[in-house]
Design a protein around this motif. Structure first.
Motif, PDB file in Angstrom:
ATOM      1  N   ILE A   1      10.920  -0.489  -5.521  1.00 47.74           N
ATOM      2  CA  ILE A   1       9.796  -0.546  -6.462  1.00 47.74           C
ATOM      3  C   ILE A   1      10.298  -0.878  -7.864  1.00 47.74           C
ATOM      4  CG2 ILE A   1       8.009   0.843  -7.595  1.00 47.74           C
ATOM      5  CD1 ILE A   1       7.744   2.359  -4.897  1.00 47.74           C
ATOM      6  N   TYR A   2      11.416  -0.250  -8.265  1.00 46.39           N
ATOM      7  CA  TYR A   2      11.988  -0.554  -9.589  1.00 46.39           C
ATOM      8  C   TYR A   2      12.234  -2.056  -9.729  1.00 46.39           C
ATOM      9  CZ  TYR A   2      13.275   4.460  -9.663  1.00 46.39           C
ATOM     10  OH  TYR A   2      13.272   5.822  -9.631  1.00 46.39           O
ATOM     11  N   ARG A   3      12.796  -2.625  -8.668  1.00 48.69           N
ATOM     12  CA  ARG A   3      13.139  -4.048  -8.717  1.00 48.69           C
ATOM     13  C   ARG A   3      11.889  -4.896  -8.880  1.00 48.69           C
ATOM     14  NH1 ARG A   3      16.654  -7.288  -4.106  1.00 48.69           N
ATOM     15  NH2 ARG A   3      16.450  -9.353  -5.020  1.00 48.69           N
ATOM     16  N   LYS A   4      10.830  -4.561  -8.166  1.00 46.62           N
ATOM     17  CA  LYS A   4       9.596  -5.330  -8.258  1.00 46.62           C
ATOM     18  C   LYS A   4       8.978  -5.236  -9.649  1.00 46.62           C
ATOM     19  CE  LYS A   4       7.863  -5.280  -3.498  1.00 46.62           C
ATOM     20  NZ  LYS A   4       6.708  -4.902  -2.641  1.00 46.62           N
ATOM     21  N   LEU A   5       9.027  -4.043 -10.230  1.00 44.37           N
ATOM     22  CA  LEU A   5       8.325  -3.801 -11.485  1.00 44.37           C
ATOM     23  C   LEU A   5       9.193  -4.028 -12.712  1.00 44.37           C
ATOM     24  CD1 LEU A   5       6.239  -0.623 -10.528  1.00 44.37           C
ATOM     25  CD2 LEU A   5       5.559  -3.026 -10.459  1.00 44.37           C
TER      26      LEU A   5
ATOM     27  N   ALA B   1       0.832  -1.206   0.000  1.00 40.92           N
ATOM     28  CA  ALA B   1       0.000   0.000   0.000  1.00 40.92           C
ATOM     29  C   ALA B   1       0.870   1.262   0.000  1.00 40.92           C
ATOM     30  CB  ALA B   1      -0.937  -0.004   1.206  1.00 40.92           C
ATOM     31  N   ARG B   2       1.933   1.255   0.779  1.00 36.38           N
ATOM     32  CA  ARG B   2       2.828   2.417   0.835  1.00 36.38           C
ATOM     33  C   ARG B   2       3.544   2.612  -0.505  1.00 36.38           C
ATOM     34  NH1 ARG B   2       5.644   5.378   4.637  1.00 36.38           N
ATOM     35  NH2 ARG B   2       3.615   5.373   5.673  1.00 36.38           N
ATOM     36  N   GLU B   3       4.004   1.529  -1.109  1.00 32.46           N
ATOM     37  CA  GLU B   3       4.679   1.633  -2.400  1.00 32.46           C
ATOM     38  C   GLU B   3       3.724   2.137  -3.476  1.00 32.46           C
ATOM     39  OE1 GLU B   3       8.057  -1.894  -1.956  1.00 32.46           O
ATOM     40  OE2 GLU B   3       6.055  -2.366  -2.719  1.00 32.46           O
TER      41      GLU B   3
ATOM     42  N   GLU C   1       1.264   4.083  -3.007  1.00 31.18           N
ATOM     43  CA  GLU C   1       1.076   5.517  -2.749  1.00 31.18           C
ATOM     44  C   GLU C   1       2.251   6.320  -3.314  1.00 31.18           C
ATOM     45  OE1 GLU C   1      -0.153   8.454   0.991  1.00 31.18           O
ATOM     46  OE2 GLU C   1       0.372   6.364   1.349  1.00 31.18           O
ATOM     47  N   LEU C   2       3.449   5.793  -3.166  1.00 28.88           N
ATOM     48  CA  LEU C   2       4.621   6.467  -3.726  1.00 28.88           C
ATOM     49  C   LEU C   2       4.530   6.554  -5.247  1.00 28.88           C
ATOM     50  CD1 LEU C   2       7.526   4.885  -1.626  1.00 28.88           C
ATOM     51  CD2 LEU C   2       6.657   7.212  -1.460  1.00 28.88           C
ATOM     52  N   VAL C   3       4.118   5.447  -5.866  1.00 35.00           N
ATOM     53  CA  VAL C   3       3.997   5.430  -7.322  1.00 35.00           C
ATOM     54  C   VAL C   3       2.913   6.400  -7.775  1.00 35.00           C
ATOM     55  CG1 VAL C   3       3.357   3.999  -9.304  1.00 35.00           C
ATOM     56  CG2 VAL C   3       4.902   3.092  -7.563  1.00 35.00           C
ATOM     57  N   TRP C   4       1.814   6.447  -7.035  1.00 34.84           N
ATOM     58  CA  TRP C   4       0.747   7.390  -7.375  1.00 34.84           C
ATOM     59  C   TRP C   4       1.268   8.827  -7.322  1.00 34.84           C
ATOM     60  CZ3 TRP C   4      -1.707  11.468  -4.959  1.00 34.84           C
ATOM     61  CH2 TRP C   4      -2.882  11.924  -5.568  1.00 34.84           C
ATOM     62  N   MET C   5       2.035   9.152  -6.292  1.00 34.81           N
ATOM     63  CA  MET C   5       2.596  10.498  -6.172  1.00 34.81           C
ATOM     64  C   MET C   5       3.544  10.803  -7.322  1.00 34.81           C
ATOM     65  SD  MET C   5       3.290  10.935  -2.088  1.00 34.81           S
ATOM     66  CE  MET C   5       1.927  10.958  -0.922  1.00 34.81           C
ATOM     67  N   LEU C   6       4.347   9.813  -7.701  1.00 35.75           N
ATOM     68  CA  LEU C   6       5.228  10.002  -8.858  1.00 35.75           C
ATOM     69  C   LEU C   6       4.398  10.289 -10.099  1.00 35.75           C
ATOM     70  CD1 LEU C   6       8.303   7.984  -9.929  1.00 35.75           C
ATOM     71  CD2 LEU C   6       6.372   8.106 -11.486  1.00 35.75           C
ATOM     72  N   GLY C   7       3.292   9.544 -10.249  1.00 31.63           N
ATOM     73  CA  GLY C   7       2.423   9.758 -11.397  1.00 31.63           C
ATOM     74  C   GLY C   7       1.779  11.129 -11.418  1.00 31.63           C
TER      75      GLY C   7
END
Length: 208
Positions: A186-190, A150-152, A154-160
């Motif tokens: 996140i980069y590693r996961k995606l 959920a936190r990650e 949220e970070l991606v949403w903010m980047l977007g």
């Protein structure tokens, strides 16, 4: 022969409880920490054979600390001690090579057994947990964002939304370095390498 360990948990009661459990064993507590950054600092300072990490801690959780160690080429034994673990955290921990998982409820009866097992070079992860992880992997569809916590997310949403790392750090009251580290996880996961690639992925999939 004593085995040096460090313990990281943000609850003093748990810290003292784990220290008490290990008190009459060969596992010697070199240091304790109450957040993930302190855990990394303690590992660097004391070079323990085993790091016992709570999954949920301020700054960096135990899974994030595990990832940081592995990304730095550090293969020391890591045991996660947790009340519960989210599916995404479980998959991330397994993919990062966690050595052991012990649940806090009833953990006093299993912790020593776990530490002896992982110190001998074997994994200590309950079969039910591994079976659940396999089920979770099968249910993850083509949407890579489902891997995020959920936190990650949220970070991606903010980047977007176009926010810079400094602005995101201010919103979370964290250092810019902590945010950069979170994005690298996140980069590693995606399966991306840069912030630009992640931004393009967000735009293509309409995540934002």
């Amino acid at each position: 022969m004593t085995v040096p360990v460090i313990i990281a948990d943000d609850h003093p009661f748990i810290l003292s409880g784990v220290e008490s459990v290990l008190g009459n064993s060969r596992f010697k507590v070199m240091a304790t920490a109450t957040d993930g950054q302190q855990a990394l600092d303690a590992i660097a300072a004391h070079d323990p054979a085993i790091a016992i990490l709570d999954v949920r801690m301020p700054v960096l959780g135990g899974v994030a600390v595990l990832q940081a160690l592995r990304e730095a080429g550090d293969r020391r034994v890591v045991v996660l001690l947790t009340a519960d673990i989210e599916d995404r955290q479980l998959i991330t921990a397994l993919d990062a090579g966690v050595d052991g998982i012990v649940f806090k409820e009833g953990g006093e009866d299993r912790l020593i057994e776990c530490l002896e097992t992982v110190h001998a070079g074997e994994r200590y992860i309950p079969g039910a947990i591994l079976a659940h992880a396999d089920k979770v992997r099968r249910t993850v569809d083509a949407d890579p964002f489902r891997q995020l916590t959920a936190r990650e997310a949220e970070l991606v949403w903010m980047l977007g939304q176009g926010l810079k790392n400094r602005e995101i750090a201010e919103r979370f009251d964290l250092s810019e370095g902590a945010i950069k580290f979170a994005f690298h996880a996140i980069y590693r996961k995606l399966g991306v390498s840069t912030r630009t690639e992640l931004a393009m992925m967000v735009q293509r999939r309409g995540f934002a």
